[in-house]
Design a protein around this motif. Sequence first.
Motif, PDB file in Angstrom:
ATOM      1  N   SER A   1     -21.359 -27.123  18.943  1.00  0.00           N
ATOM      2  CA  SER A   1     -22.209 -26.784  20.005  1.00  0.00           C
ATOM      3  C   SER A   1     -22.360 -27.387  20.727  1.00  0.00           C
ATOM      4  N   SER A   2     -22.217 -29.126  19.998  1.00  0.00           N
ATOM      5  CA  SER A   2     -21.832 -30.055  20.811  1.00  0.00           C
ATOM      6  C   SER A   2     -20.708 -30.141  21.901  1.00  0.00           C
ATOM      7  N   ALA A   3     -19.498 -29.703  21.532  1.00  0.00           N
ATOM      8  CA  ALA A   3     -18.217 -29.299  22.714  1.00  0.00           C
ATOM      9  C   ALA A   3     -18.934 -28.670  23.738  1.00  0.00           C
ATOM     10  N   HIS A   4     -19.479 -27.757  23.190  1.00  0.00           N
ATOM     11  CA  HIS A   4     -20.450 -26.483  24.388  1.00  0.00           C
ATOM     12  C   HIS A   4     -20.837 -27.268  25.771  1.00  0.00           C
ATOM     13  N   ARG A   5     -22.361 -27.733  24.384  1.00  0.00           N
ATOM     14  CA  ARG A   5     -22.594 -29.368  25.924  1.00  0.00           C
ATOM     15  C   ARG A   5     -21.573 -29.779  26.947  1.00  0.00           C
ATOM     16  N   PHE A   6     -20.896 -30.612  26.106  1.00  0.00           N
ATOM     17  CA  PHE A   6     -19.830 -31.542  26.760  1.00  0.00           C
ATOM     18  C   PHE A   6     -19.488 -30.528  27.834  1.00  0.00           C
ATOM     19  N   LEU A   7     -18.965 -29.090  27.715  1.00  0.00           N
ATOM     20  CA  LEU A   7     -18.438 -28.055  28.760  1.00  0.00           C
ATOM     21  C   LEU A   7     -18.855 -28.108  29.609  1.00  0.00           C
ATOM     22  N   SER A   8     -20.020 -27.268  29.782  1.00  0.00           N
ATOM     23  CA  SER A   8     -20.252 -26.876  31.115  1.00  0.00           C
ATOM     24  C   SER A   8     -20.827 -28.573  32.031  1.00  0.00           C
ATOM     25  N   GLY A   9     -19.706 -28.128  32.827  1.00  0.00           N
ATOM     26  CA  GLY A   9     -20.012 -28.685  33.912  1.00  0.00           C
ATOM     27  C   GLY A   9     -19.147 -29.426  34.066  1.00  0.00           C
ATOM     28  N   ASN A  10     -17.464 -29.355  32.816  1.00  0.00           N
ATOM     29  CA  ASN A  10     -16.617 -29.925  32.866  1.00  0.00           C
ATOM     30  C   ASN A  10     -15.504 -29.040  32.811  1.00  0.00           C
TER      31      ASN A  10
ATOM     32  N   LEU B   1      -7.855 -25.425  41.915  1.00  0.00           N
ATOM     33  CA  LEU B   1      -7.942 -25.948  40.244  1.00  0.00           C
ATOM     34  C   LEU B   1      -8.073 -24.750  39.642  1.00  0.00           C
ATOM     35  N   THR B   2      -8.788 -24.459  40.097  1.00  0.00           N
ATOM     36  CA  THR B   2      -9.019 -23.141  38.602  1.00  0.00           C
ATOM     37  C   THR B   2      -7.982 -20.985  38.823  1.00  0.00           C
ATOM     38  N   SER B   3      -7.460 -21.645  39.409  1.00  0.00           N
ATOM     39  CA  SER B   3      -7.121 -20.737  39.612  1.00  0.00           C
ATOM     40  C   SER B   3      -6.480 -18.953  38.653  1.00  0.00           C
ATOM     41  N   VAL B   4      -6.096 -20.118  37.123  1.00  0.00           N
ATOM     42  CA  VAL B   4      -6.069 -18.588  36.437  1.00  0.00           C
ATOM     43  C   VAL B   4      -7.533 -19.083  35.367  1.00  0.00           C
ATOM     44  N   ALA B   5      -8.413 -18.199  35.384  1.00  0.00           N
ATOM     45  CA  ALA B   5      -9.598 -18.024  34.239  1.00  0.00           C
ATOM     46  C   ALA B   5      -9.165 -18.419  33.149  1.00  0.00           C
ATOM     47  N   LEU B   6      -9.361 -19.532  32.511  1.00  0.00           N
ATOM     48  CA  LEU B   6      -8.631 -19.555  30.424  1.00  0.00           C
ATOM     49  C   LEU B   6     -10.123 -18.844  29.607  1.00  0.00           C
ATOM     50  N   PRO B   7      -9.800 -18.243  29.115  1.00  0.00           N
ATOM     51  CA  PRO B   7     -11.037 -17.818  27.885  1.00  0.00           C
ATOM     52  C   PRO B   7     -11.316 -19.260  27.582  1.00  0.00           C
ATOM     53  N   ASP B   8     -13.138 -18.785  26.920  1.00  0.00           N
ATOM     54  CA  ASP B   8     -13.626 -20.163  27.155  1.00  0.00           C
ATOM     55  C   ASP B   8     -13.391 -21.000  25.575  1.00  0.00           C
ATOM     56  N   ALA B   9     -12.424 -19.840  24.800  1.00  0.00           N
ATOM     57  CA  ALA B   9     -11.957 -20.848  23.674  1.00  0.00           C
ATOM     58  C   ALA B   9     -10.760 -21.382  24.046  1.00  0.00           C
ATOM     59  N   GLU B  10     -10.309 -21.099  24.772  1.00  0.00           N
ATOM     60  CA  GLU B  10      -9.305 -21.979  25.264  1.00  0.00           C
ATOM     61  C   GLU B  10      -9.451 -23.003  25.651  1.00  0.00           C
ATOM     62  N   LEU B  11     -10.941 -23.347  26.554  1.00  0.00           N
ATOM     63  CA  LEU B  11     -11.372 -24.278  26.839  1.00  0.00           C
ATOM     64  C   LEU B  11     -11.718 -24.982  26.007  1.00  0.00           C
ATOM     65  N   VAL B  12     -12.047 -25.064  25.358  1.00  0.00           N
ATOM     66  CA  VAL B  12     -12.877 -25.635  24.855  1.00  0.00           C
ATOM     67  C   VAL B  12     -12.281 -26.235  23.366  1.00  0.00           C
ATOM     68  N   ALA B  13     -11.034 -25.589  22.531  1.00  0.00           N
ATOM     69  CA  ALA B  13      -9.986 -25.885  22.255  1.00  0.00           C
ATOM     70  C   ALA B  13      -8.978 -26.906  23.065  1.00  0.00           C
ATOM     71  N   ARG B  14      -8.910 -27.108  24.037  1.00  0.00           N
ATOM     72  CA  ARG B  14      -8.220 -27.731  25.007  1.00  0.00           C
ATOM     73  C   ARG B  14      -9.176 -29.173  25.089  1.00  0.00           C
ATOM     74  N   LEU B  15     -11.011 -29.038  24.914  1.00  0.00           N
ATOM     75  CA  LEU B  15     -11.377 -30.321  24.868  1.00  0.00           C
ATOM     76  C   LEU B  15     -10.994 -31.054  23.697  1.00  0.00           C
ATOM     77  N   PHE B  16     -10.994 -30.002  22.700  1.00  0.00           N
ATOM     78  CA  PHE B  16     -11.655 -30.435  21.269  1.00  0.00           C
ATOM     79  C   PHE B  16      -9.674 -31.151  21.046  1.00  0.00           C
ATOM     80  N   ARG B  17      -8.251 -30.712  21.878  1.00  0.00           N
ATOM     81  CA  ARG B  17      -7.202 -31.510  21.735  1.00  0.00           C
ATOM     82  C   ARG B  17      -7.482 -32.787  22.166  1.00  0.00           C
ATOM     83  N   THR B  18      -8.250 -32.716  23.692  1.00  0.00           N
ATOM     84  CA  THR B  18      -8.406 -33.836  24.398  1.00  0.00           C
ATOM     85  C   THR B  18      -8.520 -34.636  23.429  1.00  0.00           C
TER      86      THR B  18
END
Lengths: 119, 119
Positions: free
Chosen positions: A98-107, B10-27
Amino acid sequence: MVGRPAIVELTSVALPDAELVARLFRTLGDATRLRVVELLIEQGELHQMEIVRRLDASQARVSEHLTCLIWCGFVSTRTEGRRTFYRVTDKRVRSLISSAHRFLSGNQAAIASCRKVDG
Amino acid sequence: MVGRPAIVELTSVALPDAELVARLFRTLGDATRLRVVELLIEQGELHQMEIVRRLDASQARVSEHLTCLIWCGFVSTRTEGRRTFYRVTDKRVRSLISSAHRFLSGNQAAIASCRKVDG
DNA sequence: ATCTATCAGCCGGTTTTCCGGATAGTAACA
DNA sequence: TGTTACTATCCGGAAAACCGGCTGATAGAT
């Protein structure tokens, strides 16, 4: 004097702290693994074939991902008959996600378009 | 009628939410990037060569990692003369990382020895 | 103007990681 | 014991990501 080699330890090589945390993040850095974890958080407890059906992934993939998640402490199991049920017990997993989701909103847009290191 | 192509989004292709969160974690899943972020959280604000010195990494690497971190919203910048200062402003970054540290305590050995998916 | 310090971008190579498909193991049940 | 779920593992191939080294650009100092 040359004795026999020492018993193999799980953590024979001490990894630096940053590498450990990074590895932790990488574990959730795969969309399929993440979907498994989030699915289990939502549904509470599922057996493997149920996860396979819901995620539309191959059984081999789900099995390997589950092995990894169990190994790293994200998921725990319970066997009943010929089925194994998987679930997320550690509350810190939920708070991490949920920490990740919070950061994601807006990014979202930024992260979606980030090319990582190399183009 | 064949018009000119649409403006690139910038976001022409809408990535599924899980892929976005995963990408955040990978960062945060790379030890060097993570060390940069943690260093900036500790020190408040540093310019690039200072980061290079403290992490003992190559300047090119640090530069590219910083680009990625800025792009994804983890780090913001301020230019002064020929130096650029980097810092972590978003508090959600701190909470995300401390969440990870909390989960890690008690799971170090497991995560250290996890072989991920394939051996 | 020239030199220096600082930062960014590109390229080739290596490693890591993911996947599909096939295979093997295991436990319940007839 | 043989069959049937269910789960685990192995093996290429392909893609992603990291790195070192080099080059280019800009702003201040000499």
